[in-house]
Design a protein around this motif. Structure first.
Motif, PDB file in Angstrom:
ATOM      1  N   ASN A 335       0.821  -1.213   0.000  1.00 11.80           N
ATOM      2  CA  ASN A 335       0.000   0.000   0.000  1.00 11.80           C
ATOM      3  C   ASN A 335       0.851   1.257   0.000  1.00 11.80           C
ATOM      4  N   PHE A 336       1.954   1.232   0.736  1.00  9.22           N
ATOM      5  CA  PHE A 336       2.820   2.419   0.807  1.00  9.22           C
ATOM      6  C   PHE A 336       3.601   2.610  -0.486  1.00  9.22           C
ATOM      7  N   ALA A 337       4.113   1.498  -1.039  1.00 13.36           N
ATOM      8  CA  ALA A 337       4.981   1.601  -2.219  1.00 13.36           C
ATOM      9  C   ALA A 337       4.196   1.970  -3.466  1.00 13.36           C
ATOM     10  N   GLU A 338       2.964   1.504  -3.564  1.00 13.90           N
ATOM     11  CA  GLU A 338       2.190   1.781  -4.776  1.00 13.90           C
ATOM     12  C   GLU A 338       0.794   2.213  -4.380  1.00 13.90           C
ATOM     13  N   MET A 339       0.615   3.564  -4.314  1.00 13.16           N
ATOM     14  CA  MET A 339      -0.687   4.088  -3.950  1.00 13.16           C
ATOM     15  C   MET A 339      -1.664   3.794  -5.073  1.00 13.16           C
ATOM     16  N   PRO A 340      -2.849   3.330  -4.754  1.00  7.38           N
ATOM     17  CA  PRO A 340      -3.844   3.083  -5.814  1.00  7.38           C
ATOM     18  C   PRO A 340      -4.261   4.385  -6.469  1.00  7.38           C
ATOM     19  N   LYS A 341      -4.686   4.283  -7.735  1.00  9.44           N
ATOM     20  CA  LYS A 341      -5.091   5.486  -8.445  1.00  9.44           C
ATOM     21  C   LYS A 341      -6.321   6.097  -7.785  1.00  9.44           C
ATOM     22  N   GLN A 342      -6.367   7.423  -7.812  1.00  9.44           N
ATOM     23  CA  GLN A 342      -7.489   8.128  -7.204  1.00  9.44           C
ATOM     24  C   GLN A 342      -8.744   7.927  -8.048  1.00  9.44           C
ATOM     25  N   ASN A 343      -9.814   7.593  -7.361  1.00  6.91           N
ATOM     26  CA  ASN A 343     -11.118   7.482  -8.008  1.00  6.91           C
ATOM     27  C   ASN A 343     -12.015   8.551  -7.396  1.00  6.91           C
ATOM     28  N   SER A 344     -11.714   9.798  -7.749  1.00 10.33           N
ATOM     29  CA  SER A 344     -12.374  10.931  -7.098  1.00 10.33           C
ATOM     30  C   SER A 344     -13.841  11.021  -7.494  1.00 10.33           C
ATOM     31  N   GLU A 345     -14.680  11.323  -6.517  1.00 10.01           N
ATOM     32  CA  GLU A 345     -16.101  11.521  -6.743  1.00 10.01           C
ATOM     33  C   GLU A 345     -16.614  12.509  -5.707  1.00 10.01           C
ATOM     34  N   LYS A 346     -17.762  13.091  -5.959  1.00  7.32           N
ATOM     35  CA  LYS A 346     -18.327  14.029  -5.005  1.00  7.32           C
ATOM     36  C   LYS A 346     -18.842  13.267  -3.798  1.00  7.32           C
ATOM     37  N   LEU A 347     -18.281  13.627  -2.631  1.00  7.58           N
ATOM     38  CA  LEU A 347     -18.624  12.922  -1.396  1.00  7.58           C
ATOM     39  C   LEU A 347     -19.123  13.903  -0.358  1.00  7.58           C
ATOM     40  N   ASN A 348     -19.959  13.382   0.540  1.00  5.73           N
ATOM     41  CA  ASN A 348     -20.278  14.127   1.761  1.00  5.73           C
ATOM     42  C   ASN A 348     -19.234  13.716   2.792  1.00  5.73           C
ATOM     43  N   VAL A 349     -18.250  14.578   3.011  1.00  2.00           N
ATOM     44  CA  VAL A 349     -17.109  14.231   3.860  1.00  2.00           C
ATOM     45  C   VAL A 349     -17.569  13.854   5.259  1.00  2.00           C
ATOM     46  N   VAL A 350     -18.631  14.484   5.762  1.00  2.00           N
ATOM     47  CA  VAL A 350     -19.128  14.189   7.118  1.00  2.00           C
ATOM     48  C   VAL A 350     -19.562  12.733   7.214  1.00  2.00           C
ATOM     49  N   GLU A 351     -20.312  12.250   6.206  1.00  2.00           N
ATOM     50  CA  GLU A 351     -20.790  10.853   6.234  1.00  2.00           C
ATOM     51  C   GLU A 351     -19.630   9.869   6.113  1.00  2.00           C
ATOM     52  N   VAL A 352     -18.633  10.178   5.248  1.00  2.00           N
ATOM     53  CA  VAL A 352     -17.508   9.258   5.058  1.00  2.00           C
ATOM     54  C   VAL A 352     -16.682   9.162   6.338  1.00  2.00           C
ATOM     55  N   VAL A 353     -16.430  10.301   6.997  1.00  2.00           N
ATOM     56  CA  VAL A 353     -15.658  10.283   8.253  1.00  2.00           C
ATOM     57  C   VAL A 353     -16.414   9.487   9.312  1.00  2.00           C
ATOM     58  N   LYS A 354     -17.741   9.691   9.385  1.00  4.59           N
ATOM     59  CA  LYS A 354     -18.553   8.944  10.360  1.00  4.59           C
ATOM     60  C   LYS A 354     -18.475   7.447  10.078  1.00  4.59           C
ATOM     61  N   LEU A 355     -18.507   7.078   8.797  1.00  4.59           N
ATOM     62  CA  LEU A 355     -18.401   5.668   8.407  1.00  4.59           C
ATOM     63  C   LEU A 355     -17.040   5.098   8.816  1.00  4.59           C
ATOM     64  N   ALA A 356     -15.968   5.866   8.615  1.00  4.19           N
ATOM     65  CA  ALA A 356     -14.631   5.406   8.978  1.00  4.19           C
ATOM     66  C   ALA A 356     -14.497   5.200  10.474  1.00  4.19           C
ATOM     67  N   LEU A 357     -15.211   6.008  11.274  1.00  5.21           N
ATOM     68  CA  LEU A 357     -15.098   5.915  12.737  1.00  5.21           C
ATOM     69  C   LEU A 357     -15.968   4.800  13.316  1.00  5.21           C
ATOM     70  N   ASP A 358     -16.902   4.269  12.511  1.00 10.04           N
ATOM     71  CA  ASP A 358     -17.801   3.220  13.026  1.00 10.04           C
ATOM     72  C   ASP A 358     -17.065   1.935  13.384  1.00 10.04           C
ATOM     73  N   ILE A 359     -15.883   1.701  12.806  1.00 11.92           N
ATOM     74  CA  ILE A 359     -15.163   0.457  13.092  1.00 11.92           C
ATOM     75  C   ILE A 359     -14.496   0.492  14.459  1.00 11.92           C
ATOM     76  N   PHE A 360     -14.426   1.688  15.063  1.00  9.19           N
ATOM     77  CA  PHE A 360     -13.792   1.808  16.376  1.00  9.19           C
ATOM     78  C   PHE A 360     -14.866   1.749  17.462  1.00  9.19           C
ATOM     79  N   ASN A 361     -14.631   0.919  18.453  1.00 10.80           N
ATOM     80  CA  ASN A 361     -15.624   0.718  19.519  1.00 10.80           C
ATOM     81  C   ASN A 361     -15.298   1.526  20.778  1.00 10.80           C
ATOM     82  N   GLU A 362     -14.224   2.317  20.761  1.00 15.96           N
ATOM     83  CA  GLU A 362     -13.841   3.066  21.950  1.00 15.96           C
ATOM     84  C   GLU A 362     -14.878   4.142  22.279  1.00 15.96           C
ATOM     85  N   ASP A 363     -15.187   4.249  23.563  1.00 18.39           N
ATOM     86  CA  ASP A 363     -16.180   5.232  24.011  1.00 18.39           C
ATOM     87  C   ASP A 363     -15.594   6.653  24.094  1.00 18.39           C
ATOM     88  N   ASN A 364     -14.273   6.742  24.064  1.00 16.17           N
ATOM     89  CA  ASN A 364     -13.665   8.061  24.250  1.00 16.17           C
ATOM     90  C   ASN A 364     -13.452   8.819  22.928  1.00 16.17           C
TER      91      ASN A 364
END
Length: 485
Positions: A335-364
């Motif tokens: 992953n570090f040596a060969e970054m995948p090509k960007q597949n840019s699209e219009k995103l709601n950054v708030v929803e994507v960040v919330k989705l990324a944080l859902d995998i963490f179960n920490e209460d803090n």
């Protein structure tokens, strides 16, 4: 203010103006000196002419007209009436002394009584006798402060033998010359003022012309950097000195470009060598326990053992765990040596960040956003990877904290999306701050140090930037700024 703080253009401008001002002052002083010298010469020459004319009149009286014996004791009688005529013709006061310096007759009794001794001083008589032309001129002034010159000279009898001393008072009237000087200086002042205005204009354009090329060179040099394409300087009608400077700069750009290519190649080779060492080191770590597990199983294997199935399962689980570790290492380096090509699209950054944080179960972990919708053109997978790596680092930083807290915020301004990840963990020491984004650098006992380097690569690929502030023992704040595009 020190001179070195002024720009070259300013120094050239003021130098030219100062040169004109100094030249004007010197010319004015020279003119005043010249006028004074001319006035002095004029009065000396005029005194000599008057003296010569008076002596000629005296000689004519002595040689041709007088009926008295031409002797010293008859001087009063000879010039009793004639001295006034001679004085009126020459417009000067005349006094005649005998050779001992005693006054015999004067054309102005009032002047003589007020300002002239009845006898010439012995000092003047000695000078008169020692002078080659038997003539002495002294300067003096009246009680009222009027300056005048006194001339003493012998006059002779018919046999060219001195019989008396002619004394003339010559008043120096400089009023006319002074008026002329004032008028001349006033006219000169207007000329100098006009010259100064012209000099200001010329100095402005000359200094601008001289420094324009230097400014161009300095701006190009300021933008010169190793590792980027540097433009050469092309100047038309440059002076020889500027041409040599530009030529040297262009040669330096060529050499710098060659050096940059060599350096980049060397850095890439060195980076890959270091990466290879790191990969080999990380792969060797799980291989050792795998080898030991296989050897132990081989020594303890017994097909008749009633627990053989459980031992085989334990052996398999151990190998699978080490294999998974090696797979994780390979994936991380890939992953570090060969970054995948960007597949840019219009995103709601708030929803994507919330989705990324859902995998963490920490209460803090606390998520904040000012708006429910912040639209940007980004690659969803790469954005999740950025949030995930930053959040993992924050979690590891607050592992041993009693009152652990992690805050993720999403904001926006006109052109950018701003994401901050803050924690109250152990912080980053001063010596580690410069190396925090370097590949394979880590302050943890586990991990390969590729997370933040990967985040930096992703962010900079979007022409964004990542910064941080940290204080040891109090926590860190990482800020990601990405253009919305």
């Amino acid at each position: 203010m020190k001179l070195k703080k002024f720009s070259l253009r300013t120094r050239i401008f003021f130098a030219m103006i100062l040169l004109v001002v100094i030249a004007s002052i010197l010319i004015a002083l020279t003119a005043i000196y010249q006028y004074n010298e001319q006035t002095k010469d004029y009065h000396e020459e005029r005194l000599e002419r008057k003296e010569s004319a008076i002596k000629t009149s005296i000689d004519i009286e002595l040689q041709r007209r007088t009926t008295f014996p031409v002797e010293e004791e008859y001087l009063h009688s000879i010039f009793k009436d004639k001295i006034y005529d001679i004085s009126d013709i020459n417009q000067l006061d005349i006094m005649i002394f005998n050779l001992e310096g005693e006054l015999q007759i004067s054309s102005s009794s009032d002047f003589t009584e007020d300002n002239t001794e009845k006898k010439i001083s012995q000092r003047v008589l000695n000078k008169l006798a020692e002078s080659p032309d038997h003539r002495v001129v002294v300067e003096d002034q009246t009680p009222s402060g009027i300056k005048y010159k006194s001339s003493y000279t012998y006059f002779n009898d018919r046999k060219f033998k001195p019989i008396g001393i002619l004394h003339i008072h010559y008043l120096k009237d400089n009023s006319f010359q002074q008026e002329e000087l004032k008028e001349f200086l006033s006219r000169l002042a207007f000329v100098y003022l006009f010259m100064l205005l012209i000099a200001v204009g010329i100095a402005y354009f000359v200094s601008k012309y001289i420094t324009q090329s230097i400014k161009t060179v300095s701006e190009k040099m300021a933008r010169t950097a190793l590792g980027k394409s540097n433009e050469k300087i092309i100047l038309d009608n440059a002076s020889l000195e500027i041409y040599n400077l530009v030529n040297a700069y262009n040669n330096m750009v060529d050499e710098l470009e060659g050096s940059a290519i060599k350096l980049a190649k060397s850095q890439r080779e060195q980076a890959w060598r270091e990466m290879a060492k790191q990969v080999a080191h990380e792969i060797k770590n799980p291989l050792t326990p795998m080898r030991l597990t296989v050897q132990s199983f081989e020594q303890r294997f017994d097909a008749n053992d009633p627990n053989i199935q459980s031992k085989i399962k334990e052996f398999s689980n151990s190998l699978i765990q080490q294999i998974d570790t090696m797979s994780s290492i390979a994936s991380a380096f890939s992953n570090f040596a060969e970054m995948p090509k960007q597949n840019s699209e219009k995103l709601n950054v708030v929803e994507v960040v919330k989705l990324a944080l859902d995998i963490f179960n920490e209460d803090n972990i606390h998520f904040f956003h000012d708006e429910d919708e912040i639209i940007a053109k980004l690659d969803k997978g790469q954005l999740i990877r950025v949030i995930t790596n930053l959040t993992k680092n924050a979690i590891q930083s607050v592992d041993n904290e009693d009152d652990a807290k992690i805050e993720i915020k999403v904001l926006q301004d006109i052109n950018n999306v701003i994401i901050t990840v803050a924690d109250n963990g152990i912080g980053i020491s001063e010596e580690d701050k410069d190396k925090i984004f370097e590949p394979k650098f880590t302050t943890k006992s586990s991990g390969m140090g590729l997370g933040l380097a990967m985040v930096k690569n992703i962010v900079e690929a979007y022409d964004g930037n990542i910064t941080f502030v940290s204080e040891l023992g109090k926590g860190s704040v990482f800020t990601v700024t990405i253009p919305k595009k």
